[in-house]
Design an enzyme around this catalytic site. Structure first.
Site, PDB file in Angstrom:
ATOM      1  N   LYS A 172     -17.430  19.565  21.526  1.00 49.24           N
ATOM      2  CA  LYS A 172     -18.669  20.319  21.417  1.00 49.24           C
ATOM      3  C   LYS A 172     -19.179  20.309  19.969  1.00 49.24           C
ATOM      4  O   LYS A 172     -19.506  19.257  19.467  1.00 49.24           O
ATOM      5  CB  LYS A 172     -18.459  21.731  21.972  1.00 49.24           C
ATOM      6  N   ARG A 205       2.617   7.651  18.379  1.00 52.01           N
ATOM      7  CA  ARG A 205       2.490   8.828  19.237  1.00 52.01           C
ATOM      8  C   ARG A 205       2.802  10.095  18.448  1.00 52.01           C
ATOM      9  O   ARG A 205       2.434  11.195  18.824  1.00 52.01           O
ATOM     10  CB  ARG A 205       3.367   8.705  20.504  1.00 52.01           C
TER      11      ARG A 205
HETATM   12  C1  LIG Z   1     -15.662  22.443  26.991  1.00 48.57           C
HETATM   13  C2  LIG Z   1     -14.788  23.612  26.726  1.00 48.57           C
HETATM   14  C3  LIG Z   1     -13.392  23.512  26.828  1.00 48.57           C
HETATM   15  C4  LIG Z   1     -12.686  22.243  27.306  1.00 48.57           C
HETATM   16  O1  LIG Z   1     -12.841  21.196  26.402  1.00 48.57           O
HETATM   17  P1  LIG Z   1     -12.830  19.626  26.826  1.00 48.57           P
HETATM   18  O2  LIG Z   1     -12.985  18.972  25.512  1.00 48.57           O
HETATM   19  O3  LIG Z   1     -13.959  19.424  27.770  1.00 48.57           O
HETATM   20  O4  LIG Z   1     -11.519  19.351  27.462  1.00 48.57           O
HETATM   21  C5  LIG Z   1     -12.638  24.630  26.496  1.00 48.57           C
HETATM   22  N1  LIG Z   1     -13.232  25.790  26.114  1.00 48.57           N
HETATM   23  C6  LIG Z   1     -14.560  25.914  26.034  1.00 48.57           C
HETATM   24  C7  LIG Z   1     -15.150  27.214  25.597  1.00 48.57           C
HETATM   25  C8  LIG Z   1     -15.389  24.829  26.327  1.00 48.57           C
HETATM   26  O5  LIG Z   1     -16.724  24.977  26.244  1.00 48.57           O
END
Ligand SMILES: *Cc1c(COP(=O)(O)O)cnc(C)c1O
Length: 366
Positions: A193, A46
């Site tokens: 992303k 962890r």
């Molecule tokens: C998708 C997103 C998040 C959150 O990320 P997750 O990986 O879905 O928890 C935060 N900020 C932006 C700009 C995003 O596009």
């Protein structure tokens, strides 16, 4: 040649590997172990994992600081919000990523912090809201309005007011914008992303500067990760490490596609507004026929994937106000396009036929 002399396009490939030795593995290993033999640098998993460290070396170097990988982008957001003292004030853009807006509003409602939502493009409004604030949250470009701000200028205002500054750099990626160089204290990423880039995992990261205050923030967020317990799975991190190797070529191609598509969308009769800052690979459009018109477009594509999320190799689109919690600053007829790496003529043909179909179906209320 030291790694910092190399360009980011090279470092996405070279970093996060073990030292070369005859017979050794070229790729960083996927380490699946909940614990380690005693008396080493890490005790229990962890607190640390060698696969995490490999990925953190890459994202940290690209941003110009020290990386820390977390289980999702929202876990990264949470690690930053844990730096705010109980009852402290957060200044955030009204049009930020909806998860951030919702979590800030819910915590304000619960009384654990207080929030002031501002138009971050209005520097005077930001300055006024910063009075007594603990944290300024910046997102640039914003999701999904693609508002761009002068990160350095807002950061200077916040520091003068004694506030920490976090910047969500998910849309720009460290190849296009490095907020730590503008004085920001913590960079936040949804690794889900662009950094991982294949729509096959959720991960997040924070990056802090390599100076005394930066190292202290890193230590506090590492402690939060360990004790909060929502740690990243090593397999996801290994996949993200594999994905980040192509970040530079993916972004180059998706950006080039976006420039072409944004220009063509400007002239399409069914498109009433194109938002594109000129860099990156997200293009938001507003279409004729209101929310229904936008739904028709989003459901009429064959190549573009109709789904939420962004930053993957495949092109994706979504009418953002379908999501509950999407701020009202987002127009109801706005479609967010996440432009992928496919052939741009195929992408245009599919998008154009979807826009034409929707226009044909519309009662003519453009
Ligand atoms: C998708 C997103 C998040 C959150 O990320 P997750 O990986 O879905 O928890 C935060 N900020 C932006 C700009 C995003 O596009």
């Amino acid at each position: 040649m030291s790694q910092t002399d190399l360009s980011p396009a090279t470092r996405v490939v070279t970093l996060g590997r073990l030292p070369a030795e005859p017979g050794g593995s070229v790729n960083a290993p996927l380490v699946l172990s909940s614990t380690y033999h005693a008396d080493g640098p890490v005790n229990y998993a962890r607190g640390g994992n060698p696969t995490w460290t490999s990925f953190e070396d890459v994202v940290g170097s690209l941003e110009g600081g020290h990386g820390l990988v977390l289980s999702s982008g929202m876990a990264a957001v949470d690690a930053v919000l844990a730096l705010v003292p109980v009852g402290g004030t957060v200044v955030a853009p009204a049009g930020a990523y909806n998860g951030v807006v919702v979590t800030l509003a819910e915590r304000a409602e619960a009384g654990t912090l207080s929030v002031r939502f501002v138009d971050q493009q209005d520097a005077a409004a930001v300055e006024e809201a910063l009075e007594g604030a603990a944290l300024l949250w910046i997102e640039s470009p914003t999701n999904p309005l693609l508002d761009v701000v002068d990160v350095g200028a807002l950061t200077a205002l916040a520091h003068r007011a004694g506030a920490l500054v976090a910047c969500d750099n998910t849309f720009a990626t460290p190849l296009l914008q490095r907020p730590l160089e503008d004085g920001v204290d913590v960079v936040v990423h949804s690794v889900t992303k662009y950094l991982s880039g294949h729509s096959d995992l959720l991960l997040g990261a924070v990056v802090t500067r390599d100076d005394e205050p930066g190292r202290a923030l890193h230590a506090r967020m590492a402690r939060h990760r360990q004790m909060h317990g929502a740690i990243a799975g090593p397999l996801e991190v290994w996949l993200a490490l594999r994905g980040v190797r192509t970040l530079s070529v993916r972004l180059e191609r998706a950006w080039a596609n976006s420039v072409i598509l944004a220009a063509r969308l400007e002239t399409h009769p069914s498109v009433t507004r194109v938002r594109y800052p000129g860099f990156g690979a997200i293009v938001s459009i507003e279409v004729a026929g209101g929310a229904e018109g936008a739904e028709r477009v989003a459901t009429a594509t064959r190549l573009w994937v109709h789904a939420t999320s962004l930053g993957g190799v495949e092109s994706m689109l979504e009418r953002r106000r379908r999501q509950s919690g999407e701020p009202e600053t987002t127009p109801t007829n706005l479609i967010r396009l996440s432009v992928g790496i496919e052939d741009v003529e195929d992408l245009w043909a599919d998008l154009a036929q979807a826009l034409d179909t929707a226009a044909d179906a519309s009662p003519g209320d453009a």
